[in-house]
Motif scaffolding. Structure first.
Motif, PDB file in Angstrom:
ATOM      1  N   UNK A   1       0.678  -1.434   0.266  1.00  0.00           N
ATOM      2  CA  UNK A   1      -0.339  -0.256  -0.141  1.00  0.00           C
ATOM      3  C   UNK A   1       1.169   1.548  -0.025  1.00  0.00           C
ATOM      4  N   UNK A   2       1.796   1.111   0.427  1.00  0.00           N
ATOM      5  CA  UNK A   2       2.706   2.914   1.375  1.00  0.00           C
ATOM      6  C   UNK A   2       3.118   3.023   0.103  1.00  0.00           C
ATOM      7  N   UNK A   3       3.875   1.593  -0.982  1.00  0.00           N
ATOM      8  CA  UNK A   3       5.021   1.627  -2.952  1.00  0.00           C
ATOM      9  C   UNK A   3       4.216   1.890  -3.357  1.00  0.00           C
ATOM     10  N   UNK A   4       2.877   1.597  -3.391  1.00  0.00           N
ATOM     11  CA  UNK A   4       1.914   2.174  -4.735  1.00  0.00           C
ATOM     12  C   UNK A   4       1.231   3.265  -4.958  1.00  0.00           C
ATOM     13  N   UNK A   5       0.677   3.879  -3.181  1.00  0.00           N
ATOM     14  CA  UNK A   5      -0.028   4.584  -3.548  1.00  0.00           C
ATOM     15  C   UNK A   5       0.620   6.110  -3.050  1.00  0.00           C
ATOM     16  N   UNK A   6       1.445   6.017  -2.053  1.00  0.00           N
ATOM     17  CA  UNK A   6       3.062   6.731  -1.437  1.00  0.00           C
ATOM     18  C   UNK A   6       3.818   6.894  -2.483  1.00  0.00           C
ATOM     19  N   UNK A   7       4.658   5.531  -2.866  1.00  0.00           N
ATOM     20  CA  UNK A   7       5.514   5.482  -3.283  1.00  0.00           C
ATOM     21  C   UNK A   7       6.693   5.628  -2.046  1.00  0.00           C
ATOM     22  N   UNK A   8       6.584   4.959  -1.086  1.00  0.00           N
ATOM     23  CA  UNK A   8       7.516   4.797   0.191  1.00  0.00           C
ATOM     24  C   UNK A   8       7.620   3.176   0.045  1.00  0.00           C
ATOM     25  N   UNK A   9       9.140   3.020   0.495  1.00  0.00           N
ATOM     26  CA  UNK A   9       9.408   1.924   1.328  1.00  0.00           C
ATOM     27  C   UNK A   9       9.498   1.302   2.396  1.00  0.00           C
ATOM     28  N   UNK A  10       8.793  -0.227   2.439  1.00  0.00           N
ATOM     29  CA  UNK A  10       8.819  -0.069   3.987  1.00  0.00           C
ATOM     30  C   UNK A  10      10.325  -0.152   5.032  1.00  0.00           C
ATOM     31  N   UNK A  11      11.286  -0.154   4.088  1.00  0.00           N
ATOM     32  CA  UNK A  11      12.512  -0.160   4.787  1.00  0.00           C
ATOM     33  C   UNK A  11      12.363   1.381   4.329  1.00  0.00           C
ATOM     34  N   UNK A  12      12.428   2.577   4.330  1.00  0.00           N
ATOM     35  CA  UNK A  12      12.570   3.897   4.277  1.00  0.00           C
ATOM     36  C   UNK A  12      12.498   3.873   5.958  1.00  0.00           C
ATOM     37  N   UNK A  13      10.570   4.173   5.656  1.00  0.00           N
ATOM     38  CA  UNK A  13       9.708   4.073   6.668  1.00  0.00           C
ATOM     39  C   UNK A  13      10.691   3.282   8.107  1.00  0.00           C
ATOM     40  N   UNK A  14      10.924   1.957   8.270  1.00  0.00           N
ATOM     41  CA  UNK A  14      11.748   1.609   8.868  1.00  0.00           C
ATOM     42  C   UNK A  14      12.557   2.563  10.006  1.00  0.00           C
TER      43      UNK A  14
ATOM     44  N   UNK B   1       6.378  -3.881  27.064  1.00  0.00           N
ATOM     45  CA  UNK B   1       7.226  -2.972  27.462  1.00  0.00           C
ATOM     46  C   UNK B   1       6.434  -2.498  26.699  1.00  0.00           C
ATOM     47  N   UNK B   2       5.517  -2.013  25.594  1.00  0.00           N
ATOM     48  CA  UNK B   2       5.119  -1.077  24.691  1.00  0.00           C
ATOM     49  C   UNK B   2       6.241  -0.670  23.291  1.00  0.00           C
ATOM     50  N   UNK B   3       7.307  -1.362  22.645  1.00  0.00           N
ATOM     51  CA  UNK B   3       8.000  -0.347  22.335  1.00  0.00           C
ATOM     52  C   UNK B   3       8.142  -1.784  20.901  1.00  0.00           C
ATOM     53  N   UNK B   4       7.421  -2.418  20.551  1.00  0.00           N
ATOM     54  CA  UNK B   4       6.452  -2.764  19.556  1.00  0.00           C
ATOM     55  C   UNK B   4       5.314  -2.573  18.928  1.00  0.00           C
ATOM     56  N   UNK B   5       5.787  -1.884  17.815  1.00  0.00           N
ATOM     57  CA  UNK B   5       4.680  -1.375  17.060  1.00  0.00           C
ATOM     58  C   UNK B   5       4.315  -2.005  15.756  1.00  0.00           C
ATOM     59  N   UNK B   6       3.071  -1.486  14.735  1.00  0.00           N
ATOM     60  CA  UNK B   6       2.531  -2.463  13.861  1.00  0.00           C
ATOM     61  C   UNK B   6       2.680  -0.968  13.130  1.00  0.00           C
ATOM     62  N   UNK B   7       2.748  -1.408  11.201  1.00  0.00           N
ATOM     63  CA  UNK B   7       2.866  -0.135  10.399  1.00  0.00           C
ATOM     64  C   UNK B   7       1.033   0.055  10.072  1.00  0.00           C
ATOM     65  N   UNK B   8       0.573   1.115  10.663  1.00  0.00           N
ATOM     66  CA  UNK B   8      -0.469   1.730   9.356  1.00  0.00           C
ATOM     67  C   UNK B   8      -0.908   1.937   8.012  1.00  0.00           C
ATOM     68  N   UNK B   9       0.027   2.908   8.559  1.00  0.00           N
ATOM     69  CA  UNK B   9       0.435   3.553   6.928  1.00  0.00           C
ATOM     70  C   UNK B   9       1.651   5.043   7.482  1.00  0.00           C
ATOM     71  N   UNK B  10       1.707   5.378   5.911  1.00  0.00           N
ATOM     72  CA  UNK B  10       3.030   6.679   6.309  1.00  0.00           C
ATOM     73  C   UNK B  10       2.733   7.399   5.359  1.00  0.00           C
ATOM     74  N   UNK B  11       3.080   8.638   4.882  1.00  0.00           N
ATOM     75  CA  UNK B  11       3.006   9.658   3.727  1.00  0.00           C
ATOM     76  C   UNK B  11       2.936  10.702   3.810  1.00  0.00           C
TER      77      UNK B  11
END
Length: 92
Positions: free
Chosen positions: A20-33, A78-88
């Motif tokens: 989704x973030x690749x196609x809609x927002x031209x972002x890679x998972x690695x960039x966001x991470x 601990x609260x420091x593990x998250x799931x990505x929902x989106x990035x834009x």
């Protein structure tokens, strides 16, 4: 946006969200991470989505541009593990 800081030790990114973030927002998972994992001082605000629940909206810069990253908490005690929902990008 409220001035709070969040720590992300692990960011889970599903295949579907990566696509989704690749196609809609031209972002890679690695960039966001790279923008959020083990980065001190990330500014965020809590938001509640009626359908998806509570989430953190995090302010970052990707490729030198302002962006938002949507993170959903996990059952991590601990609260420091998250799931990505989106990035834009926010400047488009």
């Amino acid at each position: 946006m409220a001035r709070r800081s969040v720590w992300v030790a692990v960011l889970n990114i599903s295949w579907r969200t990566a696509e989704k973030i690749s196609h809609r927002h031209q972002l890679t998972a690695d960039e966001v991470r790279d923008a959020v994992v083990c980065v001190a001082g990330l500014t965020y605000a809590w938001d509640v989505d009626v359908e998806r629940g509570e989430r953190a909206i995090v302010q970052v810069h990707l490729r030198g541009r302002p962006a938002l990253v949507v993170l959903y908490p996990t059952d991590d005690p601990i609260g420091d593990i998250w799931n990505l929902g989106s990035a834009y990008f926010t400047d488009t």
